[in-house]
Design an enzyme around this catalytic site. Structure first.
Site, short mmCIF file in Angstrom:
data_model
loop_
_atom_site.label_atom_id
_atom_site.label_comp_id
_atom_site.label_asym_id
_atom_site.label_seq_id
_atom_site.Cartn_x
_atom_site.Cartn_y
_atom_site.Cartn_z
N HIS A 154 0.83 -1.22 0.00
CA HIS A 154 0.00 0.00 0.00
C HIS A 154 0.86 1.27 0.00
O HIS A 154 0.48 2.28 0.57
CB HIS A 154 -0.96 0.02 1.19
N TYR A 161 0.25 -4.90 11.49
CA TYR A 161 0.05 -3.52 11.05
C TYR A 161 0.67 -2.53 12.03
O TYR A 161 1.36 -1.59 11.63
CB TYR A 161 -1.44 -3.22 10.86
N ASN A 192 -10.06 -3.44 1.50
CA ASN A 192 -9.69 -3.37 0.10
C ASN A 192 -10.92 -3.12 -0.76
O ASN A 192 -12.04 -3.07 -0.25
CB ASN A 192 -9.02 -4.68 -0.36
#
Length: 492
Positions: free
Chosen positions: A65, A348, A138
């Protein structure tokens, strides 16, 4: 003004040039030298500071990303869902919550064209009264793998060859030949929706399964869906080449220009919910991220709308420094045992600490807008002004207490520890159903993209045989057409 609480910003600009420490700079055009033609002096602190700052402007690129664009706006509840969750920002119709959204490509680097065939990230940060909620998804409702153990290998397969630094289809074909659960995702990626027209004309999905909890403590499994009010539009392969050749930042430009012109993009939020007592009644596992929940059985329920009506003020501060993590949630929206979600919860936040530092949540774009209190102190780049004497808990000198407990129902876990796959893999049914939903021209384009992938010189006969076998199990006609186009005999 208390100088110890002051945060530098463009709002405090002086009328003349200064160093970072505020000292006046009388010449920002020339370095300090011995005479007109002599060597530069090391004592020219302004020059040293300027060059050193420039040398450190770039931060580590996101592993995935990396290429993205952000915009700000609000989320408004339009339908009552209080019977499903007691989350404060969903408490009643009409409630509005500030949001910031980051759209992105996934695999390719920060400066890559936005017309490449790739999933698109759709991450929303809600600034609620109970803290931030990150819905990190997404533009496709499923994923390639169902277990986070495979995630690093999957990303390596998609990323450039470490020897040639080129993204090569044979690596993707090879890796996923071992993972038939990826077939459903490939019916999206190799479909026309694999290249969205822009960010405004694409859907968004939470992808993972979460849990909603109401005031009685009753949980429901939930999936989140964003539907654009302007419809879904895509680029065909030849159109993508033309658009990308004209402007490699076309989606970023479209988003910025649309908002600047007052043409604010809007999405409707829907959810699907499953009672925990019913999760075993399907031919798939509701926690399997490679599966969708059939809408004819589990209908979409409207929740609210999201409008993006403000562009970011600074791309670096609000796009590069923004950090999302599925672990960042609010009371009454909880995690499920979705294996991929469980690994994302750690990964993350960990990658953000590497990329931005341990205090990344203090950055304005990441910090909550509500009051917050803890004893997380110090560390690199900690710029929070704190003057308390008590940095431990509990204390009779600090009135802070535990928050009210959220009614999360207890779950009894009694099974043996083991590394295993799920029982209801069912890798081919939904992929076949989606392929059969395409019209003939769309099916033909899907097949041609697979022909292109499977004719790479490094793709072996064994690879082709495996993939033909997989697609044959999804759809018999597809299993005949693909080998015919490859001049191969089908294996079944």
């Amino acid at each position: 003004m208390d100088p110890y609480k002051h945060r530098p910003s463009s709002g405090s600009n002086s009328s003349f040039w200064t160093t970072n420490s505020g000292a006046p700079v009388w010449n920002n055009n020339s370095a300090l030298t011995v005479g007109q033609r002599g060597p530069i002096l090391l004592e020219d602190y302004h020059l040293i500071e300027k060059l050193a700052q420039f040398d450190r402007e770039r931060i580590p690129e996101r592993v995935v990303h990396a290429r993205g664009a952000s915009a700000k706006g609000f989320f408004e509840v339009t339908h009552d869902v209080s019977h499903l969750t007691c989350a404060d920002f969903l408490r009643a119709p009409g409630v509005q919550t500030p949001v910031i959204v980051r759209f992105s490509t996934v695999v390719h680097e920060r400066g890559s064209p936005e017309t490449l065939r790739d999933p698109r990230g759709f991450a929303v940060k809600f600034y609620t009264r109970e803290g931030n909620f990150d819905l990190v998804g997404n533009n496709m409702p499923v994923f390639f793998i169902r277990d986070g153990m495979k995630f690093p290998d999957m990303v390596h397969a998609f990323k450039p060859n470490p020897k040639t630094n080129l993204q090569e289809n044979w690596r993707i074909v090879d890796f996923f030949s071992h993972h038939p659960e990826s077939l459903h995702m490939f019916t999206f990626l190799f479909d026309d929706v694999g290249i969205p027209l822009n960010y405004r004309h694409m859907e968004g999905f939470g992808v993972n399964t979460y849990s909603l909890i109401n005031r009685d403590g009753k949980p429901h499994l939930v999936k989140f869906h964003w539907k654009p009010t302007c419809g879904v539009k895509c680029l065909l392969d030849n159109e993508a080449v033309t658009v990308g050749g004209t402007c490699h930042s076309h989606a970023t430009k479209d988003l910025y220009d649309s908002i600047a012109a007052g043409n604010y993009p809007e999405w409707k939020l829907y959810i699907q919910t499953i009672d925990l007592d019913h999760e075993d009644k399907f031919d798939f596992d509701p926690l399997d991220v490679t599966k969708t929940w059939p809408e004819d059985i589990i209908p979409l329920q409207p929740v609210g709308r999201m409008v993006l009506n403000k562009n970011v003020d600074n791309f670096f501060a609000e796009n590069e420094q923004i950090a999302f993590c599925p672990a960042i949630s609010v009371p009454a929206i909880h995690y499920s045992d979705d294996k991929l979600l469980q690994t994302r919860i750690f990964s993350y936040a960990d990658t953000q600490r590497h990329r931005l530092g341990p205090n990344y949540l203090m950055l304005p774009v990441n910090a909550p807008k509500c009051a917050h209190h803890n004893n997380h102190h110090d560390g690199f780049m900690n710029f929070m002004h704190r003057d308390e004497e008590v940095n431990y808990f509990p204390s009779r000198f600090d009135p802070a207490r535990h928050a009210e407990k959220v009614p999360i129902p207890p779950r009894v876990l009694t099974r043996c520890r083991e590394k295993c796959i799920i029982q209801k893999e069912n890798n081919f049914k939904q992929a076949g159903e989606r392929y059969r939903s395409f019209d003939p021209a769309r099916q033909d384009r899907f097949i041609q993209r697979w022909v292109d992938a499977l004719t790479h010189p490094r793709v072996t006969h064994e690879h082709r045989t495996i993939w033909i076998s997989y697609w044959s199990q999804c759809d018999a006609a597809l299993g005949q057409k693909l080998p015919s186009r490859l001049n191969l005999k089908p294996s079944m």
